[in-house]
Design a protein around this motif. Structure first.
Motif, PDB file in Angstrom:
ATOM      1  N   VAL A 116       0.853  -1.190   0.000  1.00 20.17           N
ATOM      2  CA  VAL A 116       0.000   0.000   0.000  1.00 20.17           C
ATOM      3  C   VAL A 116       0.886   1.237   0.000  1.00 20.17           C
ATOM      4  O   VAL A 116       1.816   1.344   0.810  1.00 20.17           O
ATOM      5  CB  VAL A 116      -0.938   0.008   1.228  1.00 20.17           C
ATOM      6  CG1 VAL A 116      -1.695   1.312   1.307  1.00 20.17           C
ATOM      7  CG2 VAL A 116      -1.887  -1.177   1.177  1.00 20.17           C
ATOM      8  N   ALA A 117       0.619   2.138  -0.938  1.00 19.37           N
ATOM      9  CA  ALA A 117       1.403   3.366  -1.020  1.00 19.37           C
ATOM     10  C   ALA A 117       0.638   4.495  -0.357  1.00 19.37           C
ATOM     11  O   ALA A 117      -0.576   4.608  -0.500  1.00 19.37           O
ATOM     12  CB  ALA A 117       1.686   3.715  -2.476  1.00 19.37           C
ATOM     13  N   LEU A 118       1.367   5.304   0.394  1.00 19.46           N
ATOM     14  CA  LEU A 118       0.784   6.488   1.014  1.00 19.46           C
ATOM     15  C   LEU A 118       1.515   7.664   0.399  1.00 19.46           C
ATOM     16  O   LEU A 118       2.726   7.817   0.590  1.00 19.46           O
ATOM     17  CB  LEU A 118       1.005   6.428   2.527  1.00 19.46           C
ATOM     18  CG  LEU A 118       0.411   7.537   3.387  1.00 19.46           C
ATOM     19  CD1 LEU A 118      -1.101   7.473   3.352  1.00 19.46           C
ATOM     20  CD2 LEU A 118       0.898   7.405   4.820  1.00 19.46           C
ATOM     21  N   ILE A 119       0.786   8.457  -0.399  1.00 19.90           N
ATOM     22  CA  ILE A 119       1.479   9.559  -1.053  1.00 19.90           C
ATOM     23  C   ILE A 119       0.903  10.890  -0.600  1.00 19.90           C
ATOM     24  O   ILE A 119      -0.222  10.972  -0.095  1.00 19.90           O
ATOM     25  CB  ILE A 119       1.408   9.441  -2.603  1.00 19.90           C
ATOM     26  CG1 ILE A 119      -0.037   9.440  -3.078  1.00 19.90           C
ATOM     27  CG2 ILE A 119       2.114   8.187  -3.071  1.00 19.90           C
ATOM     28  CD1 ILE A 119      -0.155   9.387  -4.588  1.00 19.90           C
ATOM     29  N   GLY A 120       1.700  11.908  -0.761  1.00 20.34           N
ATOM     30  CA  GLY A 120       1.275  13.227  -0.318  1.00 20.34           C
ATOM     31  C   GLY A 120       2.475  14.147  -0.311  1.00 20.34           C
ATOM     32  O   GLY A 120       3.614  13.681  -0.352  1.00 20.34           O
ATOM     33  N   SER A 121       2.210  15.448  -0.234  1.00 17.82           N
ATOM     34  CA  SER A 121       3.313  16.392  -0.329  1.00 17.82           C
ATOM     35  C   SER A 121       3.997  16.529   1.031  1.00 17.82           C
ATOM     36  O   SER A 121       3.564  15.972   2.034  1.00 17.82           O
ATOM     37  CB  SER A 121       2.797  17.748  -0.805  1.00 17.82           C
ATOM     38  OG  SER A 121       1.770  18.169   0.068  1.00 17.82           O
ATOM     39  N   ASN A 122       5.053  17.315   1.022  1.00 13.84           N
ATOM     40  CA  ASN A 122       5.795  17.624   2.245  1.00 13.84           C
ATOM     41  C   ASN A 122       4.866  18.182   3.317  1.00 13.84           C
ATOM     42  O   ASN A 122       4.061  19.051   3.045  1.00 13.84           O
ATOM     43  CB  ASN A 122       6.820  18.722   1.914  1.00 13.84           C
ATOM     44  CG  ASN A 122       8.222  18.218   2.114  1.00 13.84           C
ATOM     45  OD1 ASN A 122       8.430  17.261   2.863  1.00 13.84           O
ATOM     46  ND2 ASN A 122       9.166  18.842   1.462  1.00 13.84           N
ATOM     47  N   GLY A 123       4.964  17.670   4.521  1.00 11.06           N
ATOM     48  CA  GLY A 123       4.185  18.242   5.616  1.00 11.06           C
ATOM     49  C   GLY A 123       2.755  17.767   5.673  1.00 11.06           C
ATOM     50  O   GLY A 123       1.964  18.248   6.479  1.00 11.06           O
ATOM     51  N   ALA A 124       2.392  16.798   4.825  1.00 10.14           N
ATOM     52  CA  ALA A 124       1.010  16.324   4.835  1.00 10.14           C
ATOM     53  C   ALA A 124       0.733  15.442   6.045  1.00 10.14           C
ATOM     54  O   ALA A 124      -0.418  15.247   6.426  1.00 10.14           O
ATOM     55  CB  ALA A 124       0.722  15.554   3.548  1.00 10.14           C
ATOM     56  N   TYR A 176       0.141  15.321  -7.848  1.00 11.58           N
ATOM     57  CA  TYR A 176       1.259  14.530  -7.322  1.00 11.58           C
ATOM     58  C   TYR A 176       2.128  13.873  -8.384  1.00 11.58           C
ATOM     59  O   TYR A 176       3.235  13.457  -8.107  1.00 11.58           O
ATOM     60  CB  TYR A 176       0.741  13.438  -6.380  1.00 11.58           C
ATOM     61  CG  TYR A 176       0.029  14.032  -5.212  1.00 11.58           C
ATOM     62  CD1 TYR A 176       0.756  14.682  -4.211  1.00 11.58           C
ATOM     63  CD2 TYR A 176      -1.349  14.003  -5.127  1.00 11.58           C
ATOM     64  CE1 TYR A 176       0.113  15.264  -3.143  1.00 11.58           C
ATOM     65  CE2 TYR A 176      -1.997  14.579  -4.065  1.00 11.58           C
ATOM     66  CZ  TYR A 176      -1.268  15.210  -3.068  1.00 11.58           C
ATOM     67  OH  TYR A 176      -1.907  15.784  -2.020  1.00 11.58           O
ATOM     68  N   LEU A 177       1.618  13.749  -9.572  1.00 10.02           N
ATOM     69  CA  LEU A 177       2.407  13.028 -10.558  1.00 10.02           C
ATOM     70  C   LEU A 177       3.142  13.976 -11.490  1.00 10.02           C
ATOM     71  O   LEU A 177       3.938  13.565 -12.315  1.00 10.02           O
ATOM     72  CB  LEU A 177       1.522  12.064 -11.356  1.00 10.02           C
ATOM     73  CG  LEU A 177       0.803  11.044 -10.477  1.00 10.02           C
ATOM     74  CD1 LEU A 177      -0.083  10.130 -11.321  1.00 10.02           C
ATOM     75  CD2 LEU A 177       1.789  10.205  -9.667  1.00 10.02           C
TER      76      LEU A 177
END
Lengths: 234, 290
Positions: free
Chosen positions: A30-38, A230-231
């Motif tokens: 499972v991938a957890l993606i998000g920007s800095n500080g999320a 994000y991409l």
């Protein structure tokens, strides 16, 4: 395998996690993606018990773990390769890996260490050197290897590709794919969203402490909103 | 020549005690980043408990063992009651807590024991041994031998056992140590208990030579700290070398210059060394890549 319900937490009065719900089933990546500080790293640290939470529940293998101290979570089969590698700089590569198996009392430790060396041969050449002298990529391999030495059922990987050259990123992600084939369940946190979703089954997108998207990795890869945010293309 | 040897041995003897105090500082500092200024009180407890138990009729070896156990209990209590609850406090607050604990222990010792100076009989008599013309107290050999044994034991534990590696891992990176399953609280309690035991042994060994009283801890903590700084805070080898050097400086300063200024001479040399090498003689600059 892992279920997180309405998790809140943060640093002092600053709330970073504002009600996280998340599930990881056995055998999944499972991938957890998000920007800095999320809040990605905060979430992973809360899962490992090295970051206090203010509300919510965590279940691992059907057992509440949110009140367990960190070492008991490791003992139950959840290990983490933390953001920024966090290796034991003055200790040798060998000792770093040995400490990964700190709570294990079985006879398989030596064989497992050799398995890690087979996976990352460059570490074997430097096994007696202080880990602080390794390059960034080698330290990352060591951090992953150390987490694997704990014989995890669930492996938490925090930004394994951060700061690495593209060749090394490929190498690390190939290692993650190999782990998954070995039957280890993985929760992978990445800023490199495209690469993470490439190898994951499912993904969550986290934004300012909340899960804003969730779904199969292929859906997220083609989701126009995820794409633009994000991409890096639309 | 015999005079030089005389000063040398008495310097080494006192230095061995400083080295043990400095090792106690180093061990606690390693595990918890706390500079424990109550370290000298462990030395005092070692001497005083032995003296009073011995006076009450307990055989000397048992009295010594009792003293070590009392010191360990006090060390653990110090950790559990004062240090552990202040988790997350700044280094300065923690240092002030240990200074407070040191004052408290000294006050308690004054009430439980008394304010007199006390002596223990030397372990193997008072007949000096003639060594190339210098008269050496047999107790000096006990101090040097005991200190050497403790240093070797500590070295073995730190370098050869998983527990020792866990202590070093905790010192190197607390977060990572917790992530591999090290119970950091246990490691810190062990460090406090261990450093208390080391201090108590030092106190027992040296009491037949230097006498003890409720307040010997203050100066010993200061000297031990200076020795640890001289050697490089956090380096066990540095603690030993720093302690022995400090003892030798004092002995030679007292013997060849003036015994009135022996402390001043020692501290001036330490200041001079730290001006040139602020990290101490064996202090490591952190090697870390980001």
């Amino acid at each position: 395998m892992l279920e997180v319900v309405d998790l809140h937490g943060g640093y002092g009065r600053i709330e970073v996690l504002k009600g996280i719900n998340l599930k990881v089933s056995a055998g999944e990546v499972v991938a957890l993606i998000g920007s800095n500080g999320a809040g990605k790293t905060t979430l992973l640290r809360a899962l490992s018990g090295v970051q206090p939470i203010s509300a919510g529940q965590m279940q691992f293998m059907g057992e509440r773990i949110d009140r367990l101290p960190s070492h008991q979570r490791v003992a139950r089969g959840m290990t983490q390769s933390p953001e920024g590698r966090q290796i034991f700089g003055p200790l040798s590569v060998d000792d770093n890996l040995r400490l990964g198996a700190y709570l294990r009392r079985d006879d398989g430790i030596e064989a497992d260490r050799e398995r890690i060396y087979a996976m990352f041969p460059v570490l074997k050449d430097k096994r007696h050197q202080p880990a602080g002298g390794l390059s960034g990529g080698q330290q990352q391999m060591l951090a992953i290897g150390r987490a694997l030495m704990g014989k995890p059922k669930l492996l938490l990987l925090d930004e394994p590709s951060l700061g690495l050259s593209p060749i090394l990123v490929d190498q690390i992600l190939a290692a993650v794919t190999a782990l998954r084939q070995a039957g280890i369940t993985i929760l992978l946190v990445e800023q490199n969203a495209a690469a993470a979703l490439e190898i994951a089954d499912r993904g969550y997108v986290i934004e300012t402490g909340r899960i804003v998207h969730a779904g199969p990795a292929s859906d997220l890869l083609s989701d126009p909103k995820v794409k633009s945010a994000y991409l890096g293309f639309d | 020549m015999s005079e030089l040897l005389q000063f040398f041995v008495s310097g080494l003897t006192v230095g061995a005690v400083y080295a043990l105090v400095a090792l106690g500082f180093t061990l606690v500092y390693h595990a918890s980043e706390v500079v424990n200024f109550a370290q000298g009180e462990f030395v005092m407890l070692g001497g005083m408990v032995t003296v009073f138990a011995y006076a009450a009729g307990v055989p000397l070896p048992l009295a010594a063992l009792l003293a070590v156990l009392v010191a360990i209990v006090v060390g653990l209590l110090l950790y559990w009651l004062a240090i552990a609850p202040a988790r997350g406090a700044t280094a300065v607050s923690l240092i002030i807590i240990t200074i407070g604990a040191s004052i408290l222990l000294r006050g308690a010792a004054q009430i439980v024991f008394d304010k007199q100076f006390h002596k223990l009989p030397a372990f193997s008599g008072d007949t000096p041994v003639d060594l190339f013309g210098a008269a050496i107290q047999p107790q000096s050999f006990w101090v040097l031998g005991g200190a050497a044994l403790l240093v070797l034991l500590l070295y073995y534990v730190m370098e050869r056992t998983l527990l020792g590696k866990a202590v070093m891992a905790t010192a190197a990176n607390r977060l990572a140590a917790r992530l591999v399953g090290v119970n950091v609280a246990t490691i810190m309690a062990l460090a406090f208990g261990g450093s208390a035991a080391i201090g108590a042994v030092a106190g027992i060994l040296i009491t037949p030579i230097t006498l003890t009283s409720y307040d010997v801890g203050t100066l010993l903590a200061l000297k031990g700290f200076a020795a640890a700084m001289l050697g490089g805070m956090g380096s066990p080898l540095g603690a030993v070398v720093g302690g022995l050097l400090l003892g030798l400086l004092e002995a030679f300063g007292a013997g060849y210059i003036s015994s009135t200024y022996k402390d001043a001479i020692a501290f001036i040399v330490i200041l001079a060394v730290l001006f040139v090498a602020p990290q101490g003689l064996f202090g490591r600059r952190a090697v870390e890549r980001v």
